[in-house]
Scaffold this active site. Structure first.
Site, PDB file in Angstrom:
ATOM      1  N   GLN A 113      39.781  34.352  41.508  1.00 18.58           N
ATOM      2  CA  GLN A 113      41.204  34.327  41.797  1.00 18.58           C
ATOM      3  C   GLN A 113      41.663  35.626  42.458  1.00 18.58           C
ATOM      4  O   GLN A 113      42.820  35.731  42.863  1.00 18.58           O
ATOM      5  CB  GLN A 113      41.988  34.102  40.506  1.00 18.58           C
ATOM      6  CG  GLN A 113      41.693  32.769  39.835  1.00 18.58           C
ATOM      7  CD  GLN A 113      42.350  32.663  38.465  1.00 18.58           C
ATOM      8  OE1 GLN A 113      41.925  33.284  37.510  1.00 18.58           O
ATOM      9  NE2 GLN A 113      43.393  31.869  38.380  1.00 18.58           N
ATOM     10  N   ASN A 114      40.774  36.597  42.565  1.00 19.09           N
ATOM     11  CA  ASN A 114      41.117  37.894  43.135  1.00 19.09           C
ATOM     12  C   ASN A 114      41.020  37.846  44.657  1.00 19.09           C
ATOM     13  O   ASN A 114      40.272  37.053  45.230  1.00 19.09           O
ATOM     14  CB  ASN A 114      40.198  38.982  42.582  1.00 19.09           C
ATOM     15  CG  ASN A 114      40.300  39.084  41.077  1.00 19.09           C
ATOM     16  OD1 ASN A 114      41.311  38.723  40.494  1.00 19.09           O
ATOM     17  ND2 ASN A 114      39.248  39.569  40.433  1.00 19.09           N
ATOM     18  N   ASP A 116      40.503  40.820  46.492  1.00 16.62           N
ATOM     19  CA  ASP A 116      40.100  42.178  46.851  1.00 16.62           C
ATOM     20  C   ASP A 116      38.719  42.285  47.489  1.00 16.62           C
ATOM     21  O   ASP A 116      38.325  43.355  47.952  1.00 16.62           O
ATOM     22  CB  ASP A 116      40.162  43.095  45.620  1.00 16.62           C
ATOM     23  CG  ASP A 116      39.438  42.513  44.400  1.00 16.62           C
ATOM     24  OD1 ASP A 116      38.399  41.835  44.579  1.00 16.62           O
ATOM     25  OD2 ASP A 116      39.931  42.731  43.270  1.00 16.62           O
ATOM     26  N   HIS A 146      41.938  32.265  46.156  1.00 13.31           N
ATOM     27  CA  HIS A 146      43.277  32.621  46.641  1.00 13.31           C
ATOM     28  C   HIS A 146      43.240  33.410  47.946  1.00 13.31           C
ATOM     29  O   HIS A 146      44.237  34.023  48.327  1.00 13.31           O
ATOM     30  CB  HIS A 146      44.023  33.408  45.569  1.00 13.31           C
ATOM     31  CG  HIS A 146      44.327  32.602  44.344  1.00 13.31           C
ATOM     32  ND1 HIS A 146      44.675  33.159  43.141  1.00 13.31           N
ATOM     33  CD2 HIS A 146      44.340  31.254  44.154  1.00 13.31           C
ATOM     34  CE1 HIS A 146      44.872  32.206  42.249  1.00 13.31           C
ATOM     35  NE2 HIS A 146      44.674  31.038  42.842  1.00 13.31           N
ATOM     36  N   CYS A 154      47.363  33.493  61.401  1.00 14.60           N
ATOM     37  CA  CYS A 154      48.558  33.030  62.114  1.00 14.60           C
ATOM     38  C   CYS A 154      48.979  31.693  61.516  1.00 14.60           C
ATOM     39  O   CYS A 154      48.168  30.746  61.452  1.00 14.60           O
ATOM     40  CB  CYS A 154      48.254  32.883  63.607  1.00 14.60           C
ATOM     41  SG  CYS A 154      49.531  32.005  64.531  1.00 14.60           S
ATOM     42  N   SER A 250      40.353  36.569  33.249  1.00 18.55           N
ATOM     43  CA  SER A 250      41.489  35.795  33.745  1.00 18.55           C
ATOM     44  C   SER A 250      42.339  35.338  32.574  1.00 18.55           C
ATOM     45  O   SER A 250      41.819  34.853  31.563  1.00 18.55           O
ATOM     46  CB  SER A 250      41.023  34.569  34.543  1.00 18.55           C
ATOM     47  OG  SER A 250      42.138  33.766  34.908  1.00 18.55           O
TER      48      SER A 250
END
Length: 303
Positions: A113-114, A116, A146, A154, A250
């Protein structure tokens, strides 16, 4: 800016169901590493200096929703000013022991879910340490559920751009902005999604898509947004083919992660949850550890 309701409100941290050693025995002796799908959250990255939204020491945060981002040019300028200010520090984060230990394991796949990119960085670091070892296992697949902050998309035509290139262009458009607001980007604290708390964003110039003039946003799923279908399908394949699910760091507060736990429980697959706070999925856990994620994963990898 919307106030995000906390679905963990009123929940308390449960007791550990078993000692960590017994849970790890189950992970390693009953199944092979390759039979476990792993779901990771913000608790994986706190030791790398990336804060989480719901940890015990986390201040209240008001992340931007996709609806707010799309609502007005001033809101997009607000987001991009905060994101531009936070990117240098976010870009400088490095994998911590939890990432590196997990990268040593050949699991069925990592659904994170990170945003980074630290799982991929850890895999690269482990591969570099192994050198030219022909017998070394392939890195476990990683699904950025995510999205990832190192890409910009765009919204009109799906063109993708490198985040560093966008950062340079924004710096060229706003050469005096940091000095005007009196903030050094290296010293600020970032939020989990890479932006910083910054109120004065008036006058920040936003970059439009150089290909078609469309709106640009980081290639991440905002609150109120949907995970792309192809990404969900890839994550589902990993979870469906695995014998069980391990949740690391989490709180399972958002449904995009919680549903993997619910599905595993419905299919009578073992669910292991490791985090030091309460989660929205505790009632589905067959094995529950309240240890620090890094300590648990390091012990798992040492087996």
């Amino acid at each position: 800016m919307a106030v995000i309701f906390d679905p963990l409100r009123g929940r308390v941290r449960p007791e550990a169901s078993h000692p960590d050693a017994e849970i790890i025995d189950m992970l390693t002796k009953t199944y092979s590493d390759a039979e476990w799908a792993v779901l990771t959250g913000a608790g994986m990255s706190t030791d790398s200096g990336v804060p989480d939204y719901r940890g015990p020491d986390s201040p209240p945060r008001k992340p931007m929703t996709i609806q707010t981002f799309l609502s007005h040019p001033d809101q997009r300028a607000r987001y991009w000013a905060r994101s531009w200010m936070g990117w240098p520090r976010m870009r400088g984060t490095r994998p911590n022991q939890a990432h590196l230990a997990l990268a040593e394991l050949s699991v069925a796949g990592i659904i994170t879910q990170n945003v980074d990119g630290l799982h991929q960085a850890a895999a690269e670091a482990v591969a570099a340490d192994r050198g030219n070892d022909a017998g070394a296992p392939a890195p476990s697949p990683v699904i950025d559920l995510h999205g990832s902050l190192d890409r910009v998309i765009c919204l009109s035509n799906g063109h993708l751009f490198d985040r560093d290139w966008v950062q340079r262009r924004l710096s060229e458009l706003n050469p005096d902005f940091a000095e005007e607001v009196g903030i050094d980007p290296i010293d600020v604290e970032t939020a989990p999604d890479g932006d910083v708390e910054l109120e004065d964003t008036a006058g920040f110039a936003v970059l439009d898509c150089p290909e078609c003039g469309g709106l640009l946003k980081p290639d991440v799923v905002y609150f109120g947004d949907s995970v792309p279908a192809a990404r969900v399908q890839a994550a589902n394949r990993i979870a469906d083919e695995a014998a069980g699910l391990v949740v690391l760091g989490s709180s399972l507060a958002v449904l995009s992660g919680l549903r993997f736990v619910r599905t595993a429980a419905k299919e009578s697959k073992p669910v292991v949850i490791v985090t030091d706070g309460p989660t929205r999925g505790d009632e589905f856990a067959d094995f529950r550890s309240i240890s620090r994620v890094a300590d648990f994963v390091t012990a798992w990898a040492s087996r």
